[in-house]
Design a protein around this motif. Structure first.
Motif, PDB file in Angstrom:
ATOM      1  N   ALA A  61       0.828  -1.222   0.000  1.00  0.00           N
ATOM      2  CA  ALA A  61       0.000   0.000   0.000  1.00  0.00           C
ATOM      3  C   ALA A  61       0.856   1.264   0.000  1.00  0.00           C
ATOM      4  O   ALA A  61       0.597   2.197  -0.766  1.00  0.00           O
ATOM      5  CB  ALA A  61      -0.941  -0.009   1.207  1.00  0.00           C
ATOM      6  N   VAL A  62       1.881   1.297   0.844  1.00  0.00           N
ATOM      7  CA  VAL A  62       2.711   2.506   0.939  1.00  0.00           C
ATOM      8  C   VAL A  62       3.410   2.764  -0.404  1.00  0.00           C
ATOM      9  O   VAL A  62       3.445   3.900  -0.897  1.00  0.00           O
ATOM     10  CB  VAL A  62       3.731   2.389   2.091  1.00  0.00           C
ATOM     11  N   ALA A  63       3.927   1.706  -1.000  1.00  0.00           N
ATOM     12  CA  ALA A  63       4.625   1.862  -2.286  1.00  0.00           C
ATOM     13  C   ALA A  63       3.677   2.377  -3.368  1.00  0.00           C
ATOM     14  O   ALA A  63       4.019   3.298  -4.132  1.00  0.00           O
ATOM     15  CB  ALA A  63       5.244   0.533  -2.700  1.00  0.00           C
ATOM     16  N   ALA A  64       2.472   1.812  -3.417  1.00  0.00           N
ATOM     17  CA  ALA A  64       1.504   2.254  -4.432  1.00  0.00           C
ATOM     18  C   ALA A  64       1.091   3.705  -4.175  1.00  0.00           C
ATOM     19  O   ALA A  64       1.018   4.529  -5.102  1.00  0.00           O
ATOM     20  CB  ALA A  64       0.275   1.342  -4.417  1.00  0.00           C
ATOM     21  N   TYR A  65       0.853   4.013  -2.904  1.00  0.00           N
ATOM     22  CA  TYR A  65       0.429   5.371  -2.528  1.00  0.00           C
ATOM     23  C   TYR A  65       1.473   6.397  -2.944  1.00  0.00           C
ATOM     24  O   TYR A  65       1.134   7.457  -3.479  1.00  0.00           O
ATOM     25  CB  TYR A  65       0.204   5.404  -1.009  1.00  0.00           C
ATOM     26  N   TYR A  66       2.759   6.090  -2.694  1.00  0.00           N
ATOM     27  CA  TYR A  66       3.794   7.086  -3.005  1.00  0.00           C
ATOM     28  C   TYR A  66       4.166   7.126  -4.486  1.00  0.00           C
ATOM     29  O   TYR A  66       5.112   7.808  -4.875  1.00  0.00           O
ATOM     30  CB  TYR A  66       4.998   6.927  -2.068  1.00  0.00           C
ATOM     31  N   LEU A  67       3.422   6.406  -5.312  1.00  0.00           N
ATOM     32  CA  LEU A  67       3.454   6.657  -6.762  1.00  0.00           C
ATOM     33  C   LEU A  67       2.196   7.411  -7.190  1.00  0.00           C
ATOM     34  O   LEU A  67       2.260   8.372  -7.955  1.00  0.00           O
ATOM     35  CB  LEU A  67       3.564   5.341  -7.534  1.00  0.00           C
ATOM     36  N   ILE A  68       1.047   6.974  -6.664  1.00  0.00           N
ATOM     37  CA  ILE A  68      -0.222   7.607  -7.055  1.00  0.00           C
ATOM     38  C   ILE A  68      -0.274   9.046  -6.551  1.00  0.00           C
ATOM     39  O   ILE A  68      -0.602   9.975  -7.300  1.00  0.00           O
ATOM     40  CB  ILE A  68      -1.426   6.791  -6.518  1.00  0.00           C
ATOM     41  N   LEU A  69       0.067   9.238  -5.265  1.00  0.00           N
ATOM     42  CA  LEU A  69      -0.016  10.592  -4.701  1.00  0.00           C
ATOM     43  C   LEU A  69       0.893  11.573  -5.434  1.00  0.00           C
ATOM     44  O   LEU A  69       0.421  12.617  -5.887  1.00  0.00           O
ATOM     45  CB  LEU A  69       0.246  10.592  -3.198  1.00  0.00           C
ATOM     46  N   PRO A  70       2.188  11.307  -5.601  1.00  0.00           N
ATOM     47  CA  PRO A  70       3.031  12.288  -6.295  1.00  0.00           C
ATOM     48  C   PRO A  70       2.583  12.518  -7.740  1.00  0.00           C
ATOM     49  O   PRO A  70       2.674  13.635  -8.237  1.00  0.00           O
ATOM     50  CB  PRO A  70       4.431  11.667  -6.247  1.00  0.00           C
ATOM     51  N   SER A  71       2.097  11.471  -8.394  1.00  0.00           N
ATOM     52  CA  SER A  71       1.639  11.643  -9.775  1.00  0.00           C
ATOM     53  C   SER A  71       0.501  12.660  -9.823  1.00  0.00           C
ATOM     54  O   SER A  71       0.535  13.624 -10.603  1.00  0.00           O
ATOM     55  CB  SER A  71       1.151  10.307 -10.353  1.00  0.00           C
ATOM     56  N   GLU A  72      -0.495  12.448  -8.987  1.00  0.00           N
ATOM     57  CA  GLU A  72      -1.646  13.350  -8.998  1.00  0.00           C
ATOM     58  C   GLU A  72      -1.256  14.732  -8.476  1.00  0.00           C
ATOM     59  O   GLU A  72      -1.727  15.759  -8.977  1.00  0.00           O
ATOM     60  CB  GLU A  72      -2.797  12.745  -8.179  1.00  0.00           C
ATOM     61  N   ALA A  73      -0.377  14.762  -7.482  1.00  0.00           N
ATOM     62  CA  ALA A  73       0.045  16.052  -6.924  1.00  0.00           C
ATOM     63  C   ALA A  73       0.812  16.863  -7.962  1.00  0.00           C
ATOM     64  O   ALA A  73       0.622  18.081  -8.080  1.00  0.00           O
ATOM     65  CB  ALA A  73       0.897  15.837  -5.673  1.00  0.00           C
ATOM     66  N   SER A  74       1.660  16.196  -8.744  1.00  0.00           N
ATOM     67  CA  SER A  74       2.454  16.940  -9.733  1.00  0.00           C
ATOM     68  C   SER A  74       1.529  17.598 -10.746  1.00  0.00           C
ATOM     69  O   SER A  74       1.803  18.698 -11.232  1.00  0.00           O
ATOM     70  CB  SER A  74       3.468  16.025 -10.414  1.00  0.00           C
ATOM     71  N   SER A  75       0.437  16.936 -11.048  1.00  0.00           N
ATOM     72  CA  SER A  75      -0.539  17.511 -11.973  1.00  0.00           C
ATOM     73  C   SER A  75      -1.332  18.642 -11.304  1.00  0.00           C
ATOM     74  O   SER A  75      -1.473  19.737 -11.847  1.00  0.00           O
ATOM     75  CB  SER A  75      -1.448  16.380 -12.463  1.00  0.00           C
ATOM     76  N   ASN A  76      -1.793  18.404 -10.080  1.00  0.00           N
ATOM     77  CA  ASN A  76      -2.578  19.426  -9.374  1.00  0.00           C
ATOM     78  C   ASN A  76      -1.767  20.689  -9.079  1.00  0.00           C
ATOM     79  O   ASN A  76      -2.308  21.798  -9.073  1.00  0.00           O
ATOM     80  CB  ASN A  76      -3.097  18.861  -8.043  1.00  0.00           C
ATOM     81  N   LEU A  77      -0.482  20.533  -8.803  1.00  0.00           N
ATOM     82  CA  LEU A  77       0.326  21.686  -8.405  1.00  0.00           C
ATOM     83  C   LEU A  77       0.870  22.474  -9.604  1.00  0.00           C
ATOM     84  O   LEU A  77       1.501  23.523  -9.425  1.00  0.00           O
ATOM     85  CB  LEU A  77       1.470  21.253  -7.471  1.00  0.00           C
ATOM     86  N   GLU A 116      10.037  18.995   0.374  1.00  0.00           N
ATOM     87  CA  GLU A 116       9.202  17.800   0.233  1.00  0.00           C
ATOM     88  C   GLU A 116       8.267  17.930  -0.968  1.00  0.00           C
ATOM     89  O   GLU A 116       8.030  16.968  -1.700  1.00  0.00           O
ATOM     90  CB  GLU A 116       8.406  17.545   1.523  1.00  0.00           C
ATOM     91  N   VAL A 117       7.757  19.139  -1.193  1.00  0.00           N
ATOM     92  CA  VAL A 117       6.864  19.369  -2.330  1.00  0.00           C
ATOM     93  C   VAL A 117       7.643  19.178  -3.633  1.00  0.00           C
ATOM     94  O   VAL A 117       7.173  18.510  -4.565  1.00  0.00           O
ATOM     95  CB  VAL A 117       6.233  20.778  -2.248  1.00  0.00           C
ATOM     96  N   LYS A 118       8.839  19.716  -3.675  1.00  0.00           N
ATOM     97  CA  LYS A 118       9.659  19.541  -4.892  1.00  0.00           C
ATOM     98  C   LYS A 118       9.963  18.065  -5.127  1.00  0.00           C
ATOM     99  O   LYS A 118       9.900  17.586  -6.262  1.00  0.00           O
ATOM    100  CB  LYS A 118      10.977  20.318  -4.750  1.00  0.00           C
ATOM    101  N   ARG A 119      10.295  17.352  -4.048  1.00  0.00           N
ATOM    102  CA  ARG A 119      10.615  15.925  -4.183  1.00  0.00           C
ATOM    103  C   ARG A 119       9.437  15.186  -4.815  1.00  0.00           C
ATOM    104  O   ARG A 119       9.584  14.393  -5.737  1.00  0.00           O
ATOM    105  CB  ARG A 119      10.946  15.348  -2.808  1.00  0.00           C
ATOM    106  N   ARG A 120       8.232  15.486  -4.310  1.00  0.00           N
ATOM    107  CA  ARG A 120       7.071  14.742  -4.814  1.00  0.00           C
ATOM    108  C   ARG A 120       6.687  15.158  -6.235  1.00  0.00           C
ATOM    109  O   ARG A 120       6.216  14.336  -7.016  1.00  0.00           O
ATOM    110  CB  ARG A 120       5.894  14.893  -3.847  1.00  0.00           C
ATOM    111  N   ILE A 121       6.884  16.422  -6.586  1.00  0.00           N
ATOM    112  CA  ILE A 121       6.585  16.841  -7.962  1.00  0.00           C
ATOM    113  C   ILE A 121       7.531  16.107  -8.920  1.00  0.00           C
ATOM    114  O   ILE A 121       7.109  15.595  -9.966  1.00  0.00           O
ATOM    115  CB  ILE A 121       6.729  18.375  -8.120  1.00  0.00           C
TER     116      ILE A 121
END
Ligand code: GLN
Length: 455
Positions: free
Chosen positions: A283-299, A334-339
């Motif tokens: 779950a954690v691995a999947a989340y930290y791909l899905i979340l940054p993907s969507e966040a990079s688009s939203n931001l 952290e925001v830059k890392r995830r984008i």
């Protein structure tokens, strides 16, 4: 009284990013007038409400904990804020949070950390540490938060308060500054299960401004909470304990409180069933791909043009130059890392391998939950594997922080409701421990009924 309390303690706690006593008092007087005019405002009229800074409000700035939105004033209220005002709740201030809700300790806020009211050298959890700390420190009786991977439930656990992540789509996200749209959910925080339920009832319901909002006739959560007060309501309740959520790194005092609660449930006539959820470990691995993907688009909308910060590079420059200087100065690490992670995962050639695989894992986790809920009514786990940790431990390895969400993330991936309530303190440090309850989608009321009996 709450404004006085904020003035007295928030210098130490820093739960709030913005308060405006004139605006709050004016709102309170307006509610008095509505009441005097005979308007039936419901049970929460006149009650102060702390609002996580991810939710936009017209009367105070909304920054989402980021420098890129410093001083930003929204021209409209988030739907949940509008609903709260209609019910007579008073905005008492905007609460601190990890920048764009990315974090588990509120230490990623661009405006400095929030301190846990139980021990000022400890974090309050995150990303909604401000809302949880405000409620825990009696600066506000109620607060709103957002939960994308645990940001309402985990801070509730670490501050000895109650927090609920509703069913995905159960509460409007219109005016909630987006992090990851397929995971984000707005929800209530308070000191008791009933208070949380009362706020849930005010903010829940369909909103045509939110495309993922459910058109569902929700039962009253407050009625469920009142109904559950009798511990006899636990009789026959089937409670699942997921093998995979007994994490190896779990703190002994957290495990002890959890085991004791499970024993109490059994003593009250609940049936405790062990559940195997084989895909939870991914779950954690999947989340930290899905979340940054969507966040990079939203931001991507923070482009220096439409709103927020604008930084001109030295000697002027191109539109790309302005955008890059603005984002360089406005976003934290952290925001830059995830984008960067997200744009990489979404790039041509990698999309299937990363984002695509993560979505498949998400489906497998949803199936694990479906199989579990064939056997049980609710699932119980510790909300977080540890109690509040020391502030300023800033981790060299962000993976450590990411793993702290292993217990809360599955519910977001599946869109199901989750609730955290206090179950005492850990013997080794005297800090609060939270119990997480999860139920199938649409069954939020079941959580309030059970939580009320356990409380
Ligand atoms: N700690 C999680 C993260 O950093 C949760 C965030 C959230 O729920 N907003 O992604």
């Amino acid at each position: 009284a709450h404004l006085d309390r904020i003035a007295a303690v928030d210098g130490d706690i820093h739960a709030f990013l913005a308060t405006d006593s004139e605006a709050s008092l004016a709102a309170a007087r307006a509610v008095d007038e509505r009441r005097a005019a005979g308007e039936d405002l419901g049970e929460l009229a006149g009650v102060p409400l702390a609002i996580k800074d991810v939710l936009v409000t017209t009367d105070m700035p909304s920054t989402s904990g980021s420098k890129i939105l410093e001083g930003y004033r929204s021209p409209f209220d988030a739907t949940v804020v509008a609903k709260a005002r209609a019910a007579g709740l008073i905005n008492i201030g905007k609460t601190n949070m990890d920048e764009f809700a990315m974090g588990s300790a509120t230490e990623n806020s661009a405006y400095g950390p929030t301190f846990n009211p139980w021990a000022l050298d400890r974090v309050p959890g995150g990303s909604g540490g401000g809302s949880a700390a405000a409620v825990s420190a009696f600066e506000a009786p109620l607060a709103l938060g957002s939960d994308t991977g645990g940001s309402i439930r985990q801070p509730a656990a670490l501050t000895g308060t109650v927090g609920a992540k509703p069913t995905y789509g159960g509460v409007s996200r219109y005016g909630a500054i987006a992090l990851a749209s397929s995971l984000d959910q707005v929800g209530p925080c308070a000191r008791t299960v009933l208070d949380t339920a009362l706020l849930h009832d005010v903010v829940a319901g369909h909103d045509r401004h939110d495309a993922t909002s459910l058109n569902h006739a929700w039962p009253s959560m407050a009625a469920a909470a009142r109904d559950g007060v009798d511990p006899a309501s636990l009789k026959g309740l089937r409670v699942g304990v997921v093998k995979q959520l007994a994490l190896p790194g779990m703190q002994a005092g957290v495990k002890a409180r959890f085991d004791e609660t499970v024993a109490l449930l059994t003593a009250q006539g609940a049936e405790v069933v062990e559940i195997d959820a084989p895909h939870f470990e991914y779950a954690v691995a999947a989340y930290y791909l899905i979340l940054p993907s969507e966040a990079s688009s939203n931001l991507a909308k923070y482009d220096s043009v439409r709103f927020g910060l604008r930084v001109e590079p030295e000697g002027g420059g191109t539109i790309e130059g302005v955008m890059s200087a603005t984002r360089g100065a406005g976003f934290g690490p952290e925001v830059k890392r995830r984008i960067i992670l997200g744009t990489y995962a979404l790039s041509a050639g990698y999309y299937d391998a990363y984002y695509g695989s993560a979505q498949k894992v998400r489906t497998l986790i949803q199936r694990d939950f479906a199989a579990a809920f064939d056997k049980v009514d609710v699932i119980a786990s510790p909300t977080a594997p540890t109690t509040a940790w020391n502030i300023g431990h800033v981790n060299e390895d962000p993976m450590q922080d990411y793993l702290n969400d292993a217990t809360t993330i599955p519910a977001n991936l599946a869109g199901i409701p989750g609730l955290s309530l206090p179950i005492g303190t850990a013997s080794e440090d005297g800090l609060p421990v939270g119990l997480q309850l999860m139920a199938p989608a649409f069954e939020d009321a079941r959580l309030y009924r059970a939580a009320s009996a356990i409380e």
